[in-house]
Design an enzyme around this catalytic site. Sequence first.
Site, mmCIF file in Angstrom:
data_model
loop_
_atom_site.group_PDB
_atom_site.id
_atom_site.type_symbol
_atom_site.label_atom_id
_atom_site.label_comp_id
_atom_site.label_asym_id
_atom_site.label_seq_id
_atom_site.Cartn_x
_atom_site.Cartn_y
_atom_site.Cartn_z
ATOM 1 N N SER A 106 0.797 -1.237 0.000
ATOM 2 C CA SER A 106 0.000 0.000 0.000
ATOM 3 C C SER A 106 0.826 1.281 0.000
ATOM 4 C CB SER A 106 -0.936 0.023 1.211
ATOM 5 O OG SER A 106 -2.028 -0.822 0.976
ATOM 6 N N LYS A 109 0.531 3.370 -3.026
ATOM 7 C CA LYS A 109 -0.641 4.238 -3.250
ATOM 8 C C LYS A 109 -0.261 5.720 -3.160
ATOM 9 C CE LYS A 109 -3.676 0.659 -1.266
ATOM 10 N NZ LYS A 109 -4.385 0.203 -0.047
ATOM 11 N N TYR A 232 -3.198 -2.207 -10.352
ATOM 12 C CA TYR A 232 -3.074 -1.959 -8.907
ATOM 13 C C TYR A 232 -2.313 -3.106 -8.231
ATOM 14 C CZ TYR A 232 -4.536 -2.188 -4.030
ATOM 15 O OH TYR A 232 -4.529 -2.319 -2.666
ATOM 16 N N TYR A 284 -4.326 3.801 8.177
ATOM 17 C CA TYR A 284 -5.720 3.344 8.290
ATOM 18 C C TYR A 284 -6.246 3.601 9.698
ATOM 19 C CZ TYR A 284 -4.020 1.384 4.034
ATOM 20 O OH TYR A 284 -3.434 1.271 2.814
ATOM 21 N N VAL A 302 1.174 -3.856 3.735
ATOM 22 C CA VAL A 302 1.087 -5.171 4.392
ATOM 23 C C VAL A 302 2.321 -6.044 4.140
ATOM 24 C CG1 VAL A 302 -1.434 -5.334 4.666
ATOM 25 C CG2 VAL A 302 -0.365 -6.109 2.532
#
Length: 356
Positions: A106, A109, A232, A284, A302
């Site tokens: 992630s 991103k 992605y 998050y 992750v």
Amino acid sequence: MRSLTLIVNMRKLWLSLASIAISVSAPNLFGQTAGQRSPVAPTHEQVQTVVTQAYNEFKNDNEGKNADYIPALAQVDPKLYGIVAVSTDGQTVSDGDVNHSFSIQSISKVFTLALAMNELGPDKVFAKIGSEPTGRAFNPVTAVAEMPSHTGNPFVNAGAIATVSLIQAPNADAKWQKILDFYSKAEGEKLSLLEDVYKSEAATNTGNKALAALLLKYERIYADPLESVDVYTKQCSVGVTAKQLAIMGATLANGGVNSITHEQVIKKENVPEILATMTMAGLYDGSGGWAWHVGLPAKSGVGGGIVAVVPGKGAIAVFAPPLDEAGNSVKAQKAIAYVADQLGINLFSPRSVGLK
Ligand code: DON
């Protein structure tokens, strides 16, 4: 986060380090502002000491568990652990397994967001994707179904897939190459795909395909949904070392200019919004506690990486695979908290706001 609070008590040690730093003239790290070094910036050696202390302090910490919903991630040695700090003038200090390549996951991103903002400008990206904390996990269906207008933010999976769909390219292959080239420029050398991670994630990403279908239903995806999920998945499977990740973070700290190649990769005017989004949603469900205790824009993946950005000064990257419930590396959080506290670089600390 309890252990993060304990670390805050170690502030006293840094204050004595800072006073030593006033009297030395050796090259220093994390001290420049607008081209000038602060006279109280810690020296290269002092930052090395703190990084090594952080490494030793947490190397035997067994909290957390590797991600296993992507089978390849469960296979990664949970004991791998490395810390790197890179300053905006390209100085590096490190300890541990900093040359082991792991999947960026992630953290990618952030850089796809930067590319989309380079291409479309911040207003269009904000209108289509948003920048609202979701208060939920990184991959919730509710981030699509319950947000009134857009996807929530570019770091939850739905928002990240929608951000990929915004990147301009004639086809999915060209889009993937464009994204990979952009990450490579942010890092300064050619990055590549970890094939085993990509295959493992592509075989198990039903949830992300469902999110893309839902985005289509809500008219919040701007290219073919399955192609967007595939690009992605590839971007999440890009291999980086902790050293490379820290350089990518330093590019953000340095107004979008790579500290090693000196190339302007990310448009300078977009950096504040990127850092704001990292502060609000980078970890998050852990983002609030992180801002409270550590006070640096950061992003987790992750794969076990976390990169934290110290605006105008540098970046700290840590790799350690075991994660907490929110999907954030446990050791990386503790190590960055330690370094931030020891170096007094928490943006919201009492000292930063003039209280001490
Ligand atoms: O889509 C996924 O589930 C992964 N490729 C990325 C998730 C991730 O890294 C969440 N971050 N902590």
